[in-house]
Write a protein that holds these residues in place. Structure first.
Motif, PDB file in Angstrom:
ATOM      1  N   VAL A  15      18.620  35.671  69.396  1.00 25.62           N
ATOM      2  CA  VAL A  15      18.467  35.133  68.334  1.00 25.62           C
ATOM      3  C   VAL A  15      17.469  34.617  66.879  1.00 25.62           C
ATOM      4  O   VAL A  15      17.504  35.406  65.967  1.00 25.62           O
ATOM      5  CB  VAL A  15      19.556  33.929  68.065  1.00 25.62           C
ATOM      6  N   SER A  16      16.437  33.625  67.336  1.00 25.65           N
ATOM      7  CA  SER A  16      15.968  33.276  66.858  1.00 25.65           C
ATOM      8  C   SER A  16      14.457  34.113  66.772  1.00 25.65           C
ATOM      9  O   SER A  16      13.894  34.728  65.749  1.00 25.65           O
ATOM     10  CB  SER A  16      15.080  32.266  66.841  1.00 25.65           C
ATOM     11  N   GLY A  17      13.730  34.820  67.482  1.00 23.97           N
ATOM     12  CA  GLY A  17      13.066  35.635  67.523  1.00 23.97           C
ATOM     13  C   GLY A  17      13.586  36.910  67.032  1.00 23.97           C
ATOM     14  O   GLY A  17      12.655  37.873  65.776  1.00 23.97           O
ATOM     15  N   LEU A  55      30.759  36.269  70.842  1.00 30.93           N
ATOM     16  CA  LEU A  55      30.655  35.140  69.523  1.00 30.93           C
ATOM     17  C   LEU A  55      32.027  35.379  68.812  1.00 30.93           C
ATOM     18  O   LEU A  55      32.686  35.657  68.453  1.00 30.93           O
ATOM     19  CB  LEU A  55      29.980  35.756  68.575  1.00 30.93           C
ATOM     20  N   ASN A  56      32.486  34.016  68.784  1.00 33.47           N
ATOM     21  CA  ASN A  56      34.061  33.293  68.088  1.00 33.47           C
ATOM     22  C   ASN A  56      33.669  32.680  66.613  1.00 33.47           C
ATOM     23  O   ASN A  56      35.080  32.428  66.428  1.00 33.47           O
ATOM     24  CB  ASN A  56      34.300  32.298  68.850  1.00 33.47           C
ATOM     25  N   ASN A  57      32.309  31.923  66.826  1.00 31.32           N
ATOM     26  CA  ASN A  57      32.035  31.304  65.182  1.00 31.32           C
ATOM     27  C   ASN A  57      30.915  31.163  64.766  1.00 31.32           C
ATOM     28  O   ASN A  57      30.589  30.527  64.100  1.00 31.32           O
ATOM     29  CB  ASN A  57      32.438  29.932  65.604  1.00 31.32           C
ATOM     30  N   VAL A  58      30.708  32.858  64.306  1.00 35.09           N
ATOM     31  CA  VAL A  58      29.288  32.824  63.667  1.00 35.09           C
ATOM     32  C   VAL A  58      30.117  33.639  62.317  1.00 35.09           C
ATOM     33  O   VAL A  58      30.753  34.920  62.337  1.00 35.09           O
ATOM     34  CB  VAL A  58      28.768  33.884  63.951  1.00 35.09           C
ATOM     35  N   SER A 175      20.199  23.421  67.747  1.00 34.36           N
ATOM     36  CA  SER A 175      21.434  23.062  68.500  1.00 34.36           C
ATOM     37  C   SER A 175      21.471  24.990  68.620  1.00 34.36           C
ATOM     38  O   SER A 175      21.152  25.493  68.605  1.00 34.36           O
ATOM     39  CB  SER A 175      22.611  22.841  68.033  1.00 34.36           C
ATOM     40  N   SER A 176      22.004  24.662  70.157  1.00 32.46           N
ATOM     41  CA  SER A 176      23.013  26.399  70.390  1.00 32.46           C
ATOM     42  C   SER A 176      22.949  27.357  69.795  1.00 32.46           C
ATOM     43  O   SER A 176      24.003  28.451  70.463  1.00 32.46           O
ATOM     44  CB  SER A 176      22.651  26.579  71.665  1.00 32.46           C
ATOM     45  N   MET A 177      23.781  26.975  68.345  1.00 34.14           N
ATOM     46  CA  MET A 177      25.089  27.412  67.414  1.00 34.14           C
ATOM     47  C   MET A 177      24.252  28.515  67.199  1.00 34.14           C
ATOM     48  O   MET A 177      22.886  29.039  67.002  1.00 34.14           O
ATOM     49  CB  MET A 177      25.124  26.422  66.940  1.00 34.14           C
ATOM     50  N   TYR A 178      24.896  29.819  67.200  1.00 32.55           N
ATOM     51  CA  TYR A 178      23.599  30.966  67.153  1.00 32.55           C
ATOM     52  C   TYR A 178      23.618  30.415  64.899  1.00 32.55           C
ATOM     53  O   TYR A 178      22.412  31.489  65.150  1.00 32.55           O
ATOM     54  CB  TYR A 178      25.480  32.345  66.768  1.00 32.55           C
ATOM     55  N   ALA A 179      24.077  30.389  64.933  1.00 34.98           N
ATOM     56  CA  ALA A 179      23.482  30.054  63.214  1.00 34.98           C
ATOM     57  C   ALA A 179      22.411  28.837  63.054  1.00 34.98           C
ATOM     58  O   ALA A 179      21.754  29.508  62.429  1.00 34.98           O
ATOM     59  CB  ALA A 179      25.305  29.557  62.048  1.00 34.98           C
ATOM     60  N   CYS A 180      22.874  28.309  64.206  1.00 33.68           N
ATOM     61  CA  CYS A 180      21.102  27.366  64.213  1.00 33.68           C
ATOM     62  C   CYS A 180      20.115  28.109  64.310  1.00 33.68           C
ATOM     63  O   CYS A 180      19.087  27.881  63.721  1.00 33.68           O
ATOM     64  CB  CYS A 180      22.048  26.087  64.284  1.00 33.68           C
ATOM     65  N   ALA A 181      20.728  28.839  65.705  1.00 35.56           N
ATOM     66  CA  ALA A 181      19.686  29.122  65.891  1.00 35.56           C
ATOM     67  C   ALA A 181      18.812  30.420  65.276  1.00 35.56           C
ATOM     68  O   ALA A 181      17.666  30.689  65.086  1.00 35.56           O
ATOM     69  CB  ALA A 181      19.521  29.609  66.949  1.00 35.56           C
TER      70      ALA A 181
END
Length: 191
Positions: A15-17, A55-58, A175-181
């Motif tokens: 995700v972050s890369g 993914l349920n909250n992105v 955090s490991s939340m998608y949006a954060c990463a």
């Protein structure tokens, strides 16, 4: 020995890369001075935790999307910006002016800027003497992060910043939340 030279090497195809790569690619496409004419590569060991997620909250992503499918979309989007993705694992990084990276398959790559986005399971890349500590935002014990400056440049074991070595995502303590990463990768791309 064939040495592959790039301006920016991103270690980690999660995700972050990939978010960092897409941000940089967009900057190239829009002729932004900070990245204009630069070459970028992502080294991906194909071990992103996103492959196992649902993914349920992105925001903007349909609920229930399989992480592996979304990861493939991110890789395709990265390639749309003519950013190369190399399937390999980094075993060592040496800083001597710029950076020299050695991979498991025997490749040697060089760059002026490196972004570490390898996740928080462990950090086993040799050669940099980084300050690796426990990640306080991890939902599981034993996960790591690299200490950074406020601009996400890595800090070594002596407390000094390593210029042009950036850390993104979970490895930077997010955090490991998608949006954060993802947001972390974008911010590092901007930095």
């Amino acid at each position: 020995i064939l040495i592959m030279r790039y301006d920016v090497i991103i270690v980690g195809g999660g995700v972050s890369g990939l978010s960092c790569a897409i941000t940089l690619g967009s900057g190239i496409e829009h002729d932004m001075e900070f990245i204009k004419g630069k070459s970028i590569v992502v080294i991906d060991d194909d071990d992103s935790d996103l492959k196992k997620a649902r993914l349920n909250n992105v925001p903007g992503v349909k609920k229930g999307t399989l992480g592996k499918d979304f990861l493939n979309e991110l890789k395709a989007q990265t390639k749309e910006y003519n950013i190369e993705i190399i399937q390999d694992s980094v075993i060592s990084i040496k800083k001597d002016g710029g950076f020299s990276i050695n991979t498991k398959s025997g490749k040697t790559l060089q760059a002026q800027v490196v972004v570490l986005a390898t996740g928080f399971k462990a950090f086993n890349i040799e050669g940099l003497n980084l300050k690796v500590v426990e990640n306080p935002l991890s939902p599981k014990p034993g996960r790591v992060m690299i200490e950074t400056t406020k601009n996400y440049e890595a800090i070594d074991n002596t407390g000094n910043m390593i210029e042009n070595l950036y850390v993104a995502g979970l490895l930077a303590g997010f955090s490991s939340m998608y949006a954060c990463a993802s947001g972390s990768g974008v911010q590092v791309g901007i930095n």
